[in-house]
Design a protein around this motif. Structure first.
Motif, PDB file in Angstrom:
ATOM      1  N   GLU A   3       0.844  -1.197   0.000  1.00 29.60           N
ATOM      2  CA  GLU A   3       0.000   0.000   0.000  1.00 29.60           C
ATOM      3  C   GLU A   3       0.882   1.249   0.000  1.00 29.60           C
ATOM      4  OE1 GLU A   3      -2.966   0.577   2.990  1.00 29.60           O
ATOM      5  OE2 GLU A   3      -3.642  -1.441   2.644  1.00 29.60           O
ATOM      6  N   LEU A   4       1.939   1.182   0.721  1.00 28.42           N
ATOM      7  CA  LEU A   4       2.856   2.306   0.780  1.00 28.42           C
ATOM      8  C   LEU A   4       3.484   2.543  -0.590  1.00 28.42           C
ATOM      9  CD1 LEU A   4       4.246   4.432   2.577  1.00 28.42           C
ATOM     10  CD2 LEU A   4       5.988   2.739   3.047  1.00 28.42           C
ATOM     11  N   ASN A   5       3.876   1.472  -1.232  1.00 29.51           N
ATOM     12  CA  ASN A   5       4.442   1.590  -2.589  1.00 29.51           C
ATOM     13  C   ASN A   5       3.404   2.150  -3.543  1.00 29.51           C
ATOM     14  OD1 ASN A   5       6.971   0.725  -1.975  1.00 29.51           O
ATOM     15  ND2 ASN A   5       6.577  -1.431  -2.455  1.00 29.51           N
ATOM     16  N   GLN A   6       2.188   1.710  -3.374  1.00 28.00           N
ATOM     17  CA  GLN A   6       1.123   2.172  -4.268  1.00 28.00           C
ATOM     18  C   GLN A   6       0.850   3.654  -4.001  1.00 28.00           C
ATOM     19  OE1 GLN A   6      -2.505  -0.026  -4.004  1.00 28.00           O
ATOM     20  NE2 GLN A   6      -3.275   0.872  -5.870  1.00 28.00           N
ATOM     21  N   LEU A   7       0.858   4.058  -2.764  1.00 21.06           N
ATOM     22  CA  LEU A   7       0.627   5.459  -2.409  1.00 21.06           C
ATOM     23  C   LEU A   7       1.762   6.336  -2.937  1.00 21.06           C
ATOM     24  CD1 LEU A   7      -1.194   7.405  -0.829  1.00 21.06           C
ATOM     25  CD2 LEU A   7       0.237   6.944   1.157  1.00 21.06           C
ATOM     26  N   ILE A   8       2.996   5.850  -2.791  1.00 20.91           N
ATOM     27  CA  ILE A   8       4.146   6.599  -3.310  1.00 20.91           C
ATOM     28  C   ILE A   8       4.069   6.669  -4.819  1.00 20.91           C
ATOM     29  CG2 ILE A   8       6.654   6.529  -3.560  1.00 20.91           C
ATOM     30  CD1 ILE A   8       6.812   5.450  -0.734  1.00 20.91           C
ATOM     31  N   SER A   9       3.664   5.581  -5.422  1.00 21.13           N
ATOM     32  CA  SER A   9       3.575   5.554  -6.874  1.00 21.13           C
ATOM     33  C   SER A   9       2.487   6.496  -7.360  1.00 21.13           C
ATOM     34  CB  SER A   9       3.383   4.105  -7.305  1.00 21.13           C
ATOM     35  OG  SER A   9       2.377   3.906  -8.192  1.00 21.13           O
ATOM     36  N   GLU A  10       1.374   6.600  -6.673  1.00 26.28           N
ATOM     37  CA  GLU A  10       0.296   7.522  -7.067  1.00 26.28           C
ATOM     38  C   GLU A  10       0.771   8.966  -6.898  1.00 26.28           C
ATOM     39  OE1 GLU A  10      -3.202   6.637  -4.800  1.00 26.28           O
ATOM     40  OE2 GLU A  10      -3.503   4.719  -5.819  1.00 26.28           O
ATOM     41  N   GLN A  11       1.438   9.257  -5.800  1.00 26.37           N
ATOM     42  CA  GLN A  11       1.921  10.608  -5.569  1.00 26.37           C
ATOM     43  C   GLN A  11       2.995  10.967  -6.598  1.00 26.37           C
ATOM     44  OE1 GLN A  11       3.220  10.777  -1.517  1.00 26.37           O
ATOM     45  NE2 GLN A  11       1.134  11.060  -0.725  1.00 26.37           N
ATOM     46  N   LEU A  12       3.824   9.997  -6.915  1.00 27.01           N
ATOM     47  CA  LEU A  12       4.839  10.210  -7.941  1.00 27.01           C
ATOM     48  C   LEU A  12       4.195  10.484  -9.284  1.00 27.01           C
ATOM     49  CD1 LEU A  12       7.897  10.273  -8.281  1.00 27.01           C
ATOM     50  CD2 LEU A  12       7.833   7.850  -8.770  1.00 27.01           C
ATOM     51  N   PHE A  13       3.139   9.757  -9.591  1.00 25.69           N
ATOM     52  CA  PHE A  13       2.408   9.958 -10.845  1.00 25.69           C
ATOM     53  C   PHE A  13       1.804  11.371 -10.883  1.00 25.69           C
ATOM     54  CE2 PHE A  13      -1.563   9.799 -13.280  1.00 25.69           C
ATOM     55  CZ  PHE A  13      -1.042   9.479 -14.518  1.00 25.69           C
ATOM     56  N   VAL A  14       1.217  11.811  -9.766  1.00 26.01           N
ATOM     57  CA  VAL A  14       0.611  13.148  -9.699  1.00 26.01           C
ATOM     58  C   VAL A  14       1.706  14.206  -9.859  1.00 26.01           C
ATOM     59  CG1 VAL A  14      -0.560  14.775  -8.145  1.00 26.01           C
ATOM     60  CG2 VAL A  14      -1.359  12.424  -8.326  1.00 26.01           C
ATOM     61  N   ILE A  15       2.824  14.001  -9.227  1.00 27.96           N
ATOM     62  CA  ILE A  15       3.929  14.971  -9.323  1.00 27.96           C
ATOM     63  C   ILE A  15       4.456  15.007 -10.753  1.00 27.96           C
ATOM     64  CG2 ILE A  15       6.290  15.446  -8.583  1.00 27.96           C
ATOM     65  CD1 ILE A  15       5.513  14.408  -5.811  1.00 27.96           C
ATOM     66  N   ILE A  16       4.628  13.855 -11.370  1.00 24.86           N
ATOM     67  CA  ILE A  16       5.123  13.802 -12.755  1.00 24.86           C
ATOM     68  C   ILE A  16       4.107  14.441 -13.687  1.00 24.86           C
ATOM     69  CG2 ILE A  16       5.705  12.265 -14.660  1.00 24.86           C
ATOM     70  CD1 ILE A  16       7.048  10.435 -12.615  1.00 24.86           C
ATOM     71  N   ALA A  18       1.917  16.782 -12.899  1.00 27.02           N
ATOM     72  CA  ALA A  18       1.942  18.222 -12.643  1.00 27.02           C
ATOM     73  C   ALA A  18       3.178  18.854 -13.282  1.00 27.02           C
ATOM     74  CB  ALA A  18       1.908  18.487 -11.137  1.00 27.02           C
ATOM     75  N   LEU A  19       4.312  18.181 -13.167  1.00 23.34           N
ATOM     76  CA  LEU A  19       5.530  18.695 -13.792  1.00 23.34           C
ATOM     77  C   LEU A  19       5.407  18.707 -15.310  1.00 23.34           C
ATOM     78  CD1 LEU A  19       8.357  17.144 -11.564  1.00 23.34           C
ATOM     79  CD2 LEU A  19       7.679  19.537 -11.735  1.00 23.34           C
ATOM     80  N   THR A  20       4.779  17.688 -15.852  1.00 21.59           N
ATOM     81  CA  THR A  20       4.577  17.639 -17.301  1.00 21.59           C
ATOM     82  C   THR A  20       3.693  18.795 -17.749  1.00 21.59           C
ATOM     83  OG1 THR A  20       4.745  15.220 -17.227  1.00 21.59           O
ATOM     84  CG2 THR A  20       3.798  16.190 -19.208  1.00 21.59           C
ATOM     85  N   VAL A  21       2.611  19.051 -17.029  1.00 24.04           N
ATOM     86  CA  VAL A  21       1.730  20.183 -17.363  1.00 24.04           C
ATOM     87  C   VAL A  21       2.507  21.490 -17.227  1.00 24.04           C
ATOM     88  CG1 VAL A  21      -0.302  21.469 -16.577  1.00 24.04           C
ATOM     89  CG2 VAL A  21      -0.405  18.983 -16.773  1.00 24.04           C
ATOM     90  N   LEU A  22       3.285  21.622 -16.187  1.00 24.72           N
ATOM     91  CA  LEU A  22       4.091  22.826 -15.974  1.00 24.72           C
ATOM     92  C   LEU A  22       5.106  23.009 -17.094  1.00 24.72           C
ATOM     93  CD1 LEU A  22       4.645  25.203 -14.079  1.00 24.72           C
ATOM     94  CD2 LEU A  22       6.287  23.751 -12.885  1.00 24.72           C
ATOM     95  N   VAL A  23       5.738  21.928 -17.525  1.00 21.14           N
ATOM     96  CA  VAL A  23       6.713  21.998 -18.627  1.00 21.14           C
ATOM     97  C   VAL A  23       6.019  22.457 -19.905  1.00 21.14           C
ATOM     98  CG1 VAL A  23       8.194  20.615 -20.138  1.00 21.14           C
ATOM     99  CG2 VAL A  23       8.394  20.390 -17.669  1.00 21.14           C
ATOM    100  N   PHE A  24       4.840  21.882 -20.204  1.00 26.72           N
ATOM    101  CA  PHE A  24       4.121  22.293 -21.406  1.00 26.72           C
ATOM    102  C   PHE A  24       3.667  23.747 -21.315  1.00 26.72           C
ATOM    103  CE2 PHE A  24       3.424  17.669 -22.292  1.00 26.72           C
ATOM    104  CZ  PHE A  24       4.004  17.679 -23.555  1.00 26.72           C
ATOM    105  N   LEU A  25       3.253  24.169 -20.141  1.00 21.26           N
ATOM    106  CA  LEU A  25       2.850  25.554 -19.940  1.00 21.26           C
ATOM    107  C   LEU A  25       4.037  26.492 -20.152  1.00 21.26           C
ATOM    108  CD1 LEU A  25       0.551  27.462 -19.115  1.00 21.26           C
ATOM    109  CD2 LEU A  25       1.295  27.177 -16.748  1.00 21.26           C
TER     110      LEU A  25
END
Length: 166
Positions: A3-16, A18-25
């Motif tokens: 569950e911890l790995n899954q939570l970290i992976s979800e947060q990592l996905f959200v961060i990536i 967000a960074l992708t949207v920021l890069v495109f912006l």
């Protein structure tokens, strides 16, 4: 732990994401600024084309020198105009002539009084008296429309004509 790995992976996905949207912006902002800069560069090149000037600073310095030259010439013309106006005020520009017969028993209107006055009614009055045997010419100074010498009625008329018609 999964569950911890899954939570970290979800947060990592959200961060990536967000960074992708920021890069495109940021990429969009950079591209729009690049387009604006190119437009500005083209306008600058069109403005400077044919001017024979390398940069805007040289153009501005050249315009400043030309402006200074025009202002100097304008000041010179202003001084000249003031001098002309001063001369014009004292020039004898008012003229009055009165012709008459000084000797009523003989001759015709060959006698005259001539007034030459400036703007302040200063000047001279000249009278020429003519008869069959001789002619006489008299001149009297005029200050503010009057003279310290006695004026004949014809001389007064000539002065009044000069004041009125001048």
């Amino acid at each position: 732990m999964t569950e911890l790995n899954q939570l970290i992976s979800e947060q990592l996905f959200v961060i990536i994401a967000a960074l992708t949207v920021l890069v495109f912006l940021l990429l969009f902002v950079v591209l729009s600024q690049s387009v604006k800069l190119n437009r500005l560069r083209k306008k600058y090149e069109r403005m400077m084309a044919g001017a024979g000037i390398e940069d805007l600073e040289s153009l501005l310095l050249n315009l400043k020198m030309q402006t200074d030259s025009v202002e100097d010439e304008q000041e010179k013309q202003r001084r000249t105009l003031m001098m002309i106006e001063q001369r014009q005020r004292i020039s004898k520009s008012k003229l009055g002539v009165k012709r008459y017969n000084a000797f009523s028993d003989q001759g015709s209107d060959l006698s005259f009084s001539l007034a030459l006055l400036d703007e302040l009614d200063n000047g001279i009055v000249m009278s020429g008296l003519h008869n069959r045997e001789s002619s006489y010419v008299y001149a009297k100074p005029i200050e503010q429309g009057a003279s310290k010498y006695a004026l004949s009625p014809e001389e007064k008329d000539a002065i009044e004509i000069a004041r009125r018609e001048g």
